[in-house]
Design a protein around this motif. Sequence first.
Motif, PDB file in Angstrom:
ATOM      1  N   LYS A  16      -8.360   5.309  -7.170  1.00 34.61           N
ATOM      2  CA  LYS A  16      -8.910   6.060  -7.862  1.00 34.61           C
ATOM      3  C   LYS A  16     -10.592   5.505  -7.151  1.00 34.61           C
ATOM      4  CE  LYS A  16      -7.118   7.975 -11.846  1.00 34.61           C
ATOM      5  NZ  LYS A  16      -7.003   7.885 -13.927  1.00 34.61           N
ATOM      6  N   GLN A  17     -11.375   4.454  -6.921  1.00 36.61           N
ATOM      7  CA  GLN A  17     -12.330   4.750  -6.222  1.00 36.61           C
ATOM      8  C   GLN A  17     -12.269   4.449  -4.522  1.00 36.61           C
ATOM      9  OE1 GLN A  17     -13.254   0.131  -7.378  1.00 36.61           O
ATOM     10  NE2 GLN A  17     -14.244   0.760  -9.277  1.00 36.61           N
ATOM     11  N   LEU A  18     -11.022   4.334  -4.335  1.00 39.41           N
ATOM     12  CA  LEU A  18     -10.635   4.406  -3.173  1.00 39.41           C
ATOM     13  C   LEU A  18     -10.841   6.535  -2.885  1.00 39.41           C
ATOM     14  CD1 LEU A  18      -9.887   2.699  -0.470  1.00 39.41           C
ATOM     15  CD2 LEU A  18      -7.830   3.270  -1.210  1.00 39.41           C
ATOM     16  N   ALA A  19      -9.871   6.610  -3.505  1.00 38.60           N
ATOM     17  CA  ALA A  19     -10.072   8.039  -3.687  1.00 38.60           C
ATOM     18  C   ALA A  19     -10.939   8.564  -3.232  1.00 38.60           C
ATOM     19  CB  ALA A  19      -9.278   8.715  -4.320  1.00 38.60           C
ATOM     20  N   HIS A  20     -12.611   7.821  -4.250  1.00 43.43           N
ATOM     21  CA  HIS A  20     -13.752   8.521  -4.433  1.00 43.43           C
ATOM     22  C   HIS A  20     -14.456   8.067  -3.541  1.00 43.43           C
ATOM     23  CE1 HIS A  20     -17.774   9.346  -6.193  1.00 43.43           C
ATOM     24  NE2 HIS A  20     -18.076   8.351  -5.835  1.00 43.43           N
ATOM     25  N   THR A  21     -14.263   7.124  -2.754  1.00 46.01           N
ATOM     26  CA  THR A  21     -15.029   7.428  -0.804  1.00 46.01           C
ATOM     27  C   THR A  21     -14.845   8.083  -0.170  1.00 46.01           C
ATOM     28  OG1 THR A  21     -15.167   4.810  -1.533  1.00 46.01           O
ATOM     29  CG2 THR A  21     -15.544   5.602   0.408  1.00 46.01           C
ATOM     30  N   MET A  23       0.347  -1.006  -0.623  1.00 45.70           N
ATOM     31  CA  MET A  23      -0.185  -0.172   0.305  1.00 45.70           C
ATOM     32  C   MET A  23       0.326   1.287   0.413  1.00 45.70           C
ATOM     33  SD  MET A  23      -3.266   1.182   0.375  1.00 45.70           S
ATOM     34  CE  MET A  23      -4.800   0.156   0.748  1.00 45.70           C
ATOM     35  N   GLU A  24       1.840   0.800   0.634  1.00 45.03           N
ATOM     36  CA  GLU A  24       2.854   2.104   0.642  1.00 45.03           C
ATOM     37  C   GLU A  24       3.030   2.710  -1.092  1.00 45.03           C
ATOM     38  OE1 GLU A  24       4.950   3.382   3.319  1.00 45.03           O
ATOM     39  OE2 GLU A  24       2.593   2.628   4.330  1.00 45.03           O
ATOM     40  N   SER A  25       3.177   2.070  -1.882  1.00 41.00           N
ATOM     41  CA  SER A  25       3.038   2.736  -3.184  1.00 41.00           C
ATOM     42  C   SER A  25       2.438   3.633  -3.494  1.00 41.00           C
ATOM     43  CB  SER A  25       3.671   1.449  -4.082  1.00 41.00           C
ATOM     44  OG  SER A  25       3.188   0.760  -3.995  1.00 41.00           O
ATOM     45  N   VAL A  26       0.637   3.047  -3.252  1.00 43.51           N
ATOM     46  CA  VAL A  26       0.095   4.110  -3.749  1.00 43.51           C
ATOM     47  C   VAL A  26      -0.153   5.085  -2.956  1.00 43.51           C
ATOM     48  CG1 VAL A  26      -2.711   3.572  -3.605  1.00 43.51           C
ATOM     49  CG2 VAL A  26      -1.449   1.847  -3.913  1.00 43.51           C
ATOM     50  N   LEU A  27      -0.236   5.353  -2.282  1.00 47.18           N
ATOM     51  CA  LEU A  27      -0.640   6.409  -0.830  1.00 47.18           C
ATOM     52  C   LEU A  27      -0.065   7.753  -1.827  1.00 47.18           C
ATOM     53  CD1 LEU A  27       0.960   5.009   2.556  1.00 47.18           C
ATOM     54  CD2 LEU A  27      -1.152   5.101   1.472  1.00 47.18           C
ATOM     55  N   PRO A  28       1.385   7.807  -1.947  1.00 45.87           N
ATOM     56  CA  PRO A  28       1.426   9.475  -2.961  1.00 45.87           C
ATOM     57  C   PRO A  28       0.215   9.925  -3.930  1.00 45.87           C
ATOM     58  CG  PRO A  28       3.512   8.094  -2.928  1.00 45.87           C
ATOM     59  CD  PRO A  28       2.245   7.051  -2.576  1.00 45.87           C
ATOM     60  N   GLU A  29      -0.227   8.992  -4.602  1.00 47.63           N
ATOM     61  CA  GLU A  29      -1.594   9.536  -5.483  1.00 47.63           C
ATOM     62  C   GLU A  29      -2.617   9.072  -4.586  1.00 47.63           C
ATOM     63  OE1 GLU A  29      -3.613   7.259  -9.422  1.00 47.63           O
ATOM     64  OE2 GLU A  29      -1.943   6.018  -8.545  1.00 47.63           O
ATOM     65  N   LEU A  30      -2.766   8.285  -3.656  1.00 44.53           N
ATOM     66  CA  LEU A  30      -3.916   8.484  -2.572  1.00 44.53           C
ATOM     67  C   LEU A  30      -3.997   9.993  -2.289  1.00 44.53           C
ATOM     68  CD1 LEU A  30      -6.436   7.292  -1.981  1.00 44.53           C
ATOM     69  CD2 LEU A  30      -5.350   5.898   0.173  1.00 44.53           C
ATOM     70  N   GLU A  31      -3.087  10.535  -1.760  1.00 41.63           N
ATOM     71  CA  GLU A  31      -3.242  12.002  -1.417  1.00 41.63           C
ATOM     72  C   GLU A  31      -2.812  13.401  -2.274  1.00 41.63           C
ATOM     73  OE1 GLU A  31       0.264  11.402   2.558  1.00 41.63           O
ATOM     74  OE2 GLU A  31       0.701  11.889   0.439  1.00 41.63           O
ATOM     75  N   SER A  32      -2.899  12.795  -3.403  1.00 40.00           N
ATOM     76  CA  SER A  32      -2.519  13.670  -4.355  1.00 40.00           C
ATOM     77  C   SER A  32      -4.721  13.771  -4.772  1.00 40.00           C
ATOM     78  CB  SER A  32      -1.989  13.204  -5.879  1.00 40.00           C
ATOM     79  OG  SER A  32      -2.574  13.842  -7.129  1.00 40.00           O
ATOM     80  N   LEU A  33      -4.415  12.424  -4.653  1.00 38.56           N
ATOM     81  CA  LEU A  33      -6.416  12.097  -5.692  1.00 38.56           C
ATOM     82  C   LEU A  33      -7.427  12.792  -4.095  1.00 38.56           C
ATOM     83  CD1 LEU A  33      -5.853   9.007  -7.071  1.00 38.56           C
ATOM     84  CD2 LEU A  33      -6.690  10.963  -8.396  1.00 38.56           C
TER      85      LEU A  33
END
Length: 208
Positions: A195-200, A62-72
């Motif tokens: 993207k779905q995660l960020a949407h929720t 999940m660590e590799s996903v966090l920067p994009e999630l923070e951005s979204l």
Amino acid sequence: MNKTRRLLLLVVSASTLLFGCNNNDIPQEGEQYQTLTTNLATFRIQPVTEIFSLTCSHCRNMESVLPELESLTEQKIGKVHVTFNQGAKSAAAIYYSAVMQLNHKPNDEMMSELFAAVQLGNDKSQQEKQAAIANVFTNHGLIPPAQLSLAQQKTLMNYVKTAEKITQQGNIQAVPTFIVAGKYQILTEGHDNVKQLAHTINYLLNPQ
């Protein structure tokens, strides 16, 4: 008669499309998230906080996903280490040994190194694993957990106790997951991509 029938069909079609749009676009409780029985905002956690464990391989990914999630989400994501078993509790002490000395969560580089050290292969001895963890701390100018002073150990225990309360009051059973606004827990298995995660998350931060 034909005009009436066509109008009826149009209304039914429009209603179906509207229902489908709502179903797809609005996160559903029990599928994408659940409401916590206890509001964890009293612990002053970030509006979006990842609940994780250094022992968890999925958390490491999940660590590799966090920067994009923070951005979204336009949110700086906080972290809380779970303590739901002895292994997680021991790993929490390692994580909070860093947080305590830095006065904030470790950067991406140190997090990557901590995951690697804690999840060192089963072919490695306990001494080798402890040495790997100590190296991460010394390489970042910090005191390894085994060398903390008594005063530092007391402070560390306060961090761990807070993490224990969050784990228990949030009834956290699995990681990684996210707590949003202190009130909601994300069900990561209900999402196919970031993207779905960020949407929720965005929906729960700003419910309509």
